[in-house]
Design an enzyme around this catalytic site. Structure first.
Site, PDB file in Angstrom:
ATOM      1  CB  SER A  37      32.040  53.328 -17.708  1.00 34.25           C
ATOM      2  OG  SER A  37      32.689  54.305 -18.444  1.00 34.25           O
ATOM      3  CG  HIS A  68      33.771  57.833 -15.088  1.00 33.64           C
ATOM      4  ND1 HIS A  68      34.988  57.203 -15.097  1.00 33.64           N
ATOM      5  CD2 HIS A  68      33.117  57.401 -16.187  1.00 33.64           C
ATOM      6  CE1 HIS A  68      35.076  56.434 -16.169  1.00 33.64           C
ATOM      7  NE2 HIS A  68      33.955  56.541 -16.858  1.00 33.64           N
ATOM      8  CG  HIS A  90      37.385  59.129 -20.483  1.00 31.90           C
ATOM      9  ND1 HIS A  90      36.591  59.429 -19.401  1.00 31.90           N
ATOM     10  CD2 HIS A  90      37.465  57.777 -20.538  1.00 31.90           C
ATOM     11  CE1 HIS A  90      36.206  58.298 -18.826  1.00 31.90           C
ATOM     12  NE2 HIS A  90      36.722  57.287 -19.485  1.00 31.90           N
ATOM     13  CE1 TYR A  92      34.312  61.097 -22.788  1.00 31.96           C
ATOM     14  CE2 TYR A  92      35.607  59.184 -23.430  1.00 31.96           C
ATOM     15  CZ  TYR A  92      34.671  59.784 -22.607  1.00 31.96           C
ATOM     16  OH  TYR A  92      34.100  59.064 -21.591  1.00 31.96           O
ATOM     17  CD  GLU A  93      35.866  63.411 -19.180  1.00 27.69           C
ATOM     18  OE1 GLU A  93      35.260  64.086 -18.346  1.00 27.69           O
ATOM     19  OE2 GLU A  93      36.542  62.409 -18.906  1.00 27.69           O
ATOM     20  CB  ALA A 120      33.163  49.844 -19.869  1.00 36.57           C
ATOM     21  CG  MET A 221      36.075  55.546 -26.035  1.00 39.91           C
ATOM     22  SD  MET A 221      34.603  56.561 -25.890  1.00 39.91           S
ATOM     23  CE  MET A 221      33.485  55.719 -27.022  1.00 39.91           C
ATOM     24  CB  SER A 222      39.908  54.716 -20.776  1.00 43.51           C
ATOM     25  OG  SER A 222      39.552  53.372 -20.520  1.00 43.51           O
ATOM     26  CG  ASN A 245      29.407  47.491 -26.027  1.00 40.27           C
ATOM     27  OD1 ASN A 245      30.037  47.916 -25.059  1.00 40.27           O
ATOM     28  ND2 ASN A 245      29.734  47.767 -27.265  1.00 40.27           N
ATOM     29  CG  HIS A 259      27.422  56.165 -21.519  1.00 43.18           C
ATOM     30  ND1 HIS A 259      28.656  55.571 -21.326  1.00 43.18           N
ATOM     31  CD2 HIS A 259      27.207  56.909 -20.405  1.00 43.18           C
ATOM     32  CE1 HIS A 259      29.155  55.939 -20.157  1.00 43.18           C
ATOM     33  NE2 HIS A 259      28.298  56.741 -19.570  1.00 43.18           N
TER      34      HIS A 259
HETATM   35  N1  HPA Z   1      33.480  51.135 -28.036  1.00 43.93           N
HETATM   36  C1  HPA Z   1      34.297  52.003 -27.411  1.00 43.93           C
HETATM   37  N2  HPA Z   1      34.318  52.148 -26.104  1.00 43.93           N
HETATM   38  C2  HPA Z   1      33.511  51.374 -25.366  1.00 43.93           C
HETATM   39  C3  HPA Z   1      32.643  50.443 -25.935  1.00 43.93           C
HETATM   40  C4  HPA Z   1      32.627  50.310 -27.351  1.00 43.93           C
HETATM   41  O1  HPA Z   1      31.876  49.509 -27.934  1.00 43.93           O
HETATM   42  N3  HPA Z   1      31.974  49.830 -24.931  1.00 43.93           N
HETATM   43  C5  HPA Z   1      32.433  50.380 -23.776  1.00 43.93           C
HETATM   44  N4  HPA Z   1      33.358  51.318 -24.040  1.00 43.93           N
END
Ligand code: HPA
Length: 284
Positions: A37, A68, A90, A92-93, A120, A221-222, A245, A259
């Site tokens: 991302s 993306h 992903h 989740y898609e 990310a 998530m990847s 983050n 996001h």
């Molecule tokens: N959690 C899950 N996936 C992420 C995060 C997070 O805090 N930051 C970027 N992708």
């Protein structure tokens, strides 16, 4: 039946994907890069480049997630011929694990032996701050604990064995190279364990505290499905997370993970990540 619900892809299908990509370029990449991302700008540095939209590639999963781009960029970067995935799909898609990892198998058929994965991630290690880079030292396949492993189903022996080792999922030499290049370039790089979740929800504070207890440094998530499939196929893997983050441990906090925050911090990290990746590519 829509293509997203088909669980398995035969060797012939993956060959058709690779053949199509081969026909779109005269470059012969040996290194694959998957950009997470907000990390797309790296691909803008590839010159000369051929562009192949995911939409046009047979069997390819197409990501609809903001941040993306959804195309392959194939060409020269830091003196190496690379195939870059500008965006990934992903779990989740709604795609199967087999489907989101099909591009890695296509890369293998194209002759790619080294895979660099970026993502990310949320920082769980309390020494991490938003804006850090983290060398992925090892991973925890949390989604796999529930049975969703990209290698579930018939084993495609053309790629690798039924029960592949994951002891050195991240290549030791590539990790050593990444540490050395970071030092040479004066880039601080954290190191740790990445855990993948199914998403798309961000984690609750209770989940974060649980993950901290089991030794997770960063969460996302990847990545893990792609790394598993690459290892199965005997590819060398290097993984780098952008800590966009820091995870929130208190449910009564005023803060929240969004996001937008992931994309905004991703943009700030990009120049540092580009510098590091180019340095690594030069010496690979
Ligand atoms: N959690 C899950 N996936 C992420 C995060 C997070 O805090 N930051 C970027 N992708």
């Amino acid at each position: 039946m829509s293509v997203t619900t088909k669980p398995f892809f035969s060797y012939e299908k993956i060959t058709a994907t690779a053949d199509y990509i081969r026909q779109q370029t005269s470059h012969q990449p040996k290194i694959g890069l998957i950009l997470g991302s907000g990390l797309s700008p790296l691909a803008e540095e590839i010159e000369p480049a051929d562009y192949v939209p995911y939409d046009d590639i047979p069997n390819f999963p197409v990501s609809g997630v903001v941040g993306h781009a959804g195309r392959l960029v194939i060409g020269e970067l830091a003196g190496k011929t690379v195939l870059v995935m500008q965006g990934r799909s992903h779990f989740y898609e709604g795609y199967s694990m087999q489907h989101i990892t099909l591009p890695v198998r296509a890369m293998k058929l194209l002759g790619i032996e080294t895979l660099v994965v970026t993502n990310a991630a949320g920082g769980i290690n309390s020494n991490f701050t938003a804006g850090d880079l983290m060398l992925i030292n090892d991973h925890i396949n949390m989604v796999g604990f529930g049975g969703s492993n990209p290698l579930s189903g018939p084993n495609l022996a053309e790629f690798g064995p039924r029960f592949p080792s994951m002891t050195r999922a991240y290549d030791r030499d590539l990790k050593a190279l990444a540490r050395r290049v970071a030092t040479e370039q004066d880039i601080t790089i954290q190191e740790g364990v990445y855990m993948s979740l199914g998403g798309p929800t961000f984690e609750t504070p209770a989940e974060i505290r649980f993950f901290e207890t089991i030794g997770v440094d960063a969460v996302g998530m990847s990545t893990v499905p792609e790394v598993i499939v690459a290892n199965h196929a005997g590819m060398r893997v290097l993984g780098i997370s952008s800590i966009t983050n820091v995870a929130i441990r208190n449910p009564d906090s005023d803060e929240e993970t969004t996001h937008q925050e992931v994309l905004d911090t991703g943009k700030i990290i990009v120049p540092k990540l580009i510098k590091l990746l180019k340095g690594i590519l030069t010496e690979i």
